[in-house]
Write a protein that holds these residues in place. Structure first.
Motif, short mmCIF file in Angstrom:
data_model
loop_
_atom_site.label_atom_id
_atom_site.label_comp_id
_atom_site.label_asym_id
_atom_site.label_seq_id
_atom_site.Cartn_x
_atom_site.Cartn_y
_atom_site.Cartn_z
N ARG A 3 16.00 27.68 52.40
CA ARG A 3 15.96 28.66 51.64
C ARG A 3 15.49 28.56 50.33
N LYS A 4 14.40 29.57 49.90
CA LYS A 4 13.61 29.10 48.54
C LYS A 4 13.77 30.27 47.79
N THR A 5 14.03 30.32 46.50
CA THR A 5 13.53 31.11 45.54
C THR A 5 12.11 31.58 45.48
N ILE A 6 11.95 32.72 44.95
CA ILE A 6 10.59 33.18 44.77
C ILE A 6 9.61 32.28 43.64
N GLY A 7 10.21 31.69 42.90
CA GLY A 7 9.81 30.73 41.91
C GLY A 7 9.41 29.13 42.87
N ILE A 8 10.34 28.98 43.69
CA ILE A 8 9.86 27.75 44.63
C ILE A 8 8.91 28.13 45.46
N THR A 35 20.46 37.26 47.44
CA THR A 35 21.79 36.74 47.20
C THR A 35 22.68 37.83 46.79
N ASP A 36 23.98 37.55 46.30
CA ASP A 36 24.95 38.50 45.98
C ASP A 36 24.24 38.93 44.49
N SER A 37 23.81 38.22 43.77
CA SER A 37 23.38 38.57 42.40
C SER A 37 22.05 39.21 42.66
N GLY A 38 21.17 39.54 43.89
CA GLY A 38 19.91 40.07 43.99
C GLY A 38 18.60 39.04 43.94
N GLN A 39 18.97 37.79 43.94
CA GLN A 39 17.85 37.02 44.00
C GLN A 39 17.32 36.86 45.14
N ARG A 40 15.90 36.90 45.17
CA ARG A 40 15.21 36.85 46.75
C ARG A 40 15.40 35.50 47.00
N ILE A 41 15.62 35.30 48.54
CA ILE A 41 15.48 34.09 49.08
C ILE A 41 14.74 34.21 50.41
#
Length: 150
Positions: A3-8, A35-41
């Protein structure tokens, strides 16, 4: 499954974050989980899709052709004649652009060759740019050149 963030994802695939968001907004990449905080995964499928898109763009395929290729990719049992048609169309477009570039090269070489130095008032480069009749080829002076990758 990673699982990667948009930056990664951006760093791994060599694609800007804004471009990834754009591809999402036009439906080339599926909306990722958050994620619960709204970060794209993003998952591995998103990495594969983004690499596919980036490679296709590097080869100059337009967005609509990439969309069609992705749609075809999602039907693996389908005859690949449509894929071949898209690739042949892209090849024809590249050849057309190469011909445009060769004509541009010839015009530039001609202007430079005819330039003997001296003063600006006698500059053949500037004269040719000012008078389309001095060109080697009758090309459309107002035709927009299509750069590679557009």
């Amino acid at each position: 499954m990673s699982r990667k963030t948009i930056g990664i994802l951006s760093r791994e695939c060599g694609v800007k974050v804004t471009t990834i968001r754009y591809y999402e907004s036009i439906g080339l990449i599926r909306e990722p989980d958050r994620t619960d905080s709204g970060q794209r995964i993003y998952d591995d499928a998103a990495v594969e899709r983004l690499n596919f898109i980036r490679h296709a763009r590097d080869l100059g395929f337009p967005i609509e052709a990439i969309r069609e290729l992705i749609d075809l990719q999602e039907s693996p049992g389908t005859d690949c004649a449509s894929v071949d048609r898209i690739a042949r169309s892209q090849l024809a477009d590249v050849r057309r652009r190469l011909n445009q570039l060769e004509a541009l090269e010839a015009e530039l070489k001609n202007m430079i060759t005819n330039c003997k130095g001296g003063v600006i008032d006698d500059c053949k480069v500037l004269q040719t740019l000012s008078n389309h009749d001095q060109c080697l080829d009758v090309h459309d002076a107002h035709k927009e050149f299509t750069p590679i990758g557009s």
